[in-house]
Write an enzyme that holds these catalytic residues in place. Structure first.
Site, mmCIF file in Angstrom:
data_model
loop_
_atom_site.group_PDB
_atom_site.id
_atom_site.type_symbol
_atom_site.label_atom_id
_atom_site.label_comp_id
_atom_site.label_asym_id
_atom_site.label_seq_id
_atom_site.Cartn_x
_atom_site.Cartn_y
_atom_site.Cartn_z
ATOM 1 N N SER A 126 11.265 -54.971 -26.574
ATOM 2 C CA SER A 126 9.872 -54.652 -26.289
ATOM 3 C C SER A 126 9.736 -54.119 -24.863
ATOM 4 O O SER A 126 10.249 -53.044 -24.553
ATOM 5 C CB SER A 126 8.997 -55.885 -26.546
ATOM 6 O OG SER A 126 7.638 -55.545 -26.595
ATOM 7 N N HIS A 161 8.682 -51.559 -31.705
ATOM 8 C CA HIS A 161 7.747 -52.062 -32.740
ATOM 9 C C HIS A 161 7.224 -50.930 -33.620
ATOM 10 O O HIS A 161 6.054 -50.920 -34.016
ATOM 11 C CB HIS A 161 6.577 -52.800 -32.095
ATOM 12 C CG HIS A 161 6.971 -53.846 -31.106
ATOM 13 N ND1 HIS A 161 7.827 -54.883 -31.433
ATOM 14 C CD2 HIS A 161 6.640 -54.016 -29.791
ATOM 15 C CE1 HIS A 161 7.988 -55.649 -30.357
ATOM 16 N NE2 HIS A 161 7.305 -55.141 -29.357
#
Length: 252
Positions: A126, A161
């Site tokens: 992330s 993501h």
């Protein structure tokens, strides 16, 4: 830059229970019992996140450590010595923009660039994937937006993501189409991508459905994405990544 390696992770101890991505990552460390330092800066050095890292990596054949910056105890010399001694630097998720500000305040950005040059494997999930690129898509400012001041150790842009947050794919593709972001790499959750000297050399996935993508302008005002072949971790399968990227035989 030369000799540098970066691994982008779409999972790991933060989200997965099988440990496959973290095992894959350690398999690319330069030492048989690597020193692995966790930087939890993006989460504000959240204690629970640190505990999960230590629990996950204490069970592996490595030497785990944590570098907190919000309660920093090392002076500049000790900080440099600690980071440059690592075989792997693992950056956690959280707020990418805030993390970069804190790193620059403490000089960690420069130390990571030096570690990269010396062959330390830099990686993360992330925010810990976004930070290595020139630019990325982030929710650091609330709604998804372009972040333009990454460390730039990895040329181009990154979007994590890609499959798990509905707005990520259209936001990233639109930004690449308009030139707000350069061409780059998008990762579904559960995947990993290894870059050597800025060149993608390997992709892996925990499930056959999850992929790493190359996203580029299509020359007609839009963008195009290519799903790249990848080894399914836990299976003896490896596809030709070089061919998928249009590279000649023998290229990584």
């Amino acid at each position: 830059m030369s000799g540098g390696r970066v691994a982008l992770l779409g999972g790991g101890f933060s989200t997965d229970t099988d440990g496959l991505l973290d095992d894959w990552l350690l398999g690319h460390a330069r030492a048989p019992r690597p020193r692995v330092c966790f930087l939890p800066t993006a989460s504000g050095d959240a204690p629970g996140y640190v505990e999960r890292f230590l629990a996950a990596f204490a069970a592996r054949d490595c030497e785990p450590s944590v570098l907190p910056l919000f309660s920093r105890k090392l002076d500049d010399d000790a900080l440099r010595t600690s980071l440059l001694a690592q075989d792997v630097v693992y950056v956690g998720g959280g707020n990418t923009a805030d993390m970069l500000v804190v790193w620059r305040r403490h000089g960690v950005d420069r130390l990571l660039a030096e570690a990269y040059e010396r062959g330390t494997l830099l990686c993360g999930i992330s925010a810990g994937a976004n930070c290595w690129a020139e630019r990325s898509v982030t929710d650091s400012f609330g709604p998804l937006a372009v972040l333009s001041d990454g460390l730039g150790l990895l040329p181009g842009s990154v979007c994590p993501h890609y499959d798990s947050e509905p707005d990520r794919r259209p936001t990233y593709r639109d930004a690449v189409a308009t030139g707000a972001l350069p061409a780059g790499w998008a990762l579904d959750d559960g995947t990993g991508a290894l870059f050597e000297d800025g060149r993608l050399t390997r992709t892996v996935t925990r499930t056959p459905q999850a992929r790493v993508y190359r996203v580029e302008p299509d020359g007609r005002g839009g963008s195009e994405e290519r799903a790249l072949p990848g080894e399914v971790l836990g299976e003896d399968v490896r596809e030709d990544l070089g061919e998928a990227l249009g590279q000649p035989p023998g290229c990584g």
